[in-house]
Design an enzyme around this catalytic site. Structure first.
Site, PDB file in Angstrom:
ATOM      1  N   TYR A 133       2.039 -25.641  -2.819  1.00 61.86           N
ATOM      2  CA  TYR A 133       1.781 -27.220  -3.544  1.00 61.86           C
ATOM      3  C   TYR A 133       0.490 -28.278  -2.776  1.00 61.86           C
ATOM      4  O   TYR A 133       0.295 -28.477  -4.065  1.00 61.86           O
ATOM      5  CB  TYR A 133       2.981 -28.044  -3.658  1.00 61.86           C
ATOM      6  N   SER A 141      -1.298 -34.234  -8.512  1.00 63.70           N
ATOM      7  CA  SER A 141      -0.655 -34.673  -7.417  1.00 63.70           C
ATOM      8  C   SER A 141      -1.499 -35.726  -6.318  1.00 63.70           C
ATOM      9  O   SER A 141      -2.461 -34.828  -6.488  1.00 63.70           O
ATOM     10  CB  SER A 141       0.464 -33.766  -6.964  1.00 63.70           C
ATOM     11  N   LYS A 173      -2.788 -27.842  -6.842  1.00 65.84           N
ATOM     12  CA  LYS A 173      -2.794 -29.206  -6.830  1.00 65.84           C
ATOM     13  C   LYS A 173      -4.462 -29.608  -6.208  1.00 65.84           C
ATOM     14  O   LYS A 173      -4.821 -30.397  -7.601  1.00 65.84           O
ATOM     15  CB  LYS A 173      -1.701 -30.403  -6.731  1.00 65.84           C
TER      16      LYS A 173
END
Length: 258
Positions: free
Chosen positions: A152, A139, A156
């Protein structure tokens, strides 16, 4: 452009909907046999019905050892794979000060350890076939974090570094590893979130998403899953044979640094 993908086999995790399903459809259109992964049998079966004879099931939760073993069983039944796309994942919402250890571990297992364990499981098949491709879907948040999803962001970022490190380890075995960092992609998760957030204020979820795009993406819109899938399909092909250990941003200009 002939991508020379016909006859290959790919495992795409998290491919019963969203980006993963779009990638599976794109590969199937090039003659690739695709193993569809998801946690829920009914969703996997619906995706297979959508794709057709080129698709086969690989049901299992890749964040768990047991689920991942089931997925690798499907890989073995298929005779191995030439392509692995680690796509399974989801956003988070927490603060570092308040998130419990269990939540950190959950996302670590989903975004990082699933990719580690699947690499260990499928690389021997790729070697036996003379080479292969591993793509990891990370991401833009790996390098340009959003404040509300620190777990997150961190996991990532770890997946991006894992990609680079794995690429160095496998390049001598004719296995190419790359990472893709998407920006805003209009997945079912984004749509569901927008509908939830606008439920009590008129339900203009499209307007909400447009506002997000206006704020973050210079292109002023979300990507469709199919637009992103085209990039994945290209990187799976021999046309990208010199692309090794790279991270590609497909973000409509969202990343602010060079």
């Amino acid at each position: 452009m002939d991508l020379n993908l016909a006859g290959k086999t790919a495992l795409i995790t998290g491919s019963s909907d969203g980006i993963g399903l779009a990638v599976a459809k794109g590969l199937a259109a090039e003659g690739v046999r695709v193993l569809i992964n998801g946690r829920h049998t009914e969703k996997v079966e619906a995706a297979i019905a959508d794709i057709g004879d080129a698709a086969a099931p690989a049901v299992g939760d890749v964040a768990s050892v047991e689920g991942l073993d089931a997925v690798l069983g499907a890989v073995e039944a298929a005779g191995g794979v030439d392509i692995l796309i680690n796509n399974a994942g989801t956003g988070s919402n927490e603060t570092i000060m308040e998130a419990p250890d269990e939540k950190w571990q959950q996302y670590w297992d989903l975004h990082v350890m699933a990719a580690v364990r699947l690499a260990r499981g499928v690389v021997p098949y790729m070697e036996a076939r003379g080479g292969g491709v591993v793509l990891n879907n990370a991401s833009i948040c790996a390098v340009q974090p959003l404040w509300y999803e620190p777990i997150y962001n961190v996991t990532k970022a770890a997946l991006m570094m894992f990609s680079r490190t794995l690429a160095t380890e496998l390049v001598g075995r004719n296995i190419r590893v790359n990472c893709i960092n998407p920006g805003l992609v209009q997945t079912p998760d984004w749509v569901n979130t927008a509908k939830e957030l606008t439920r009590d204020t008129g339900g203009d979820w499209q307007g909400y998403l447009q506002g997000v795009a206006d704020e973050y993406a210079p292109i002023k819109r979300f990507s469709s899953p199919e637009e992103l899938a085209d990039f994945f399909v290209f990187l799976c092909s021999d046309r990208a044979s010199y692309s090794i250990g790279s991270t590609y941003f497909v973000d409509g200009g969202m990343k602010l640094t060079v």
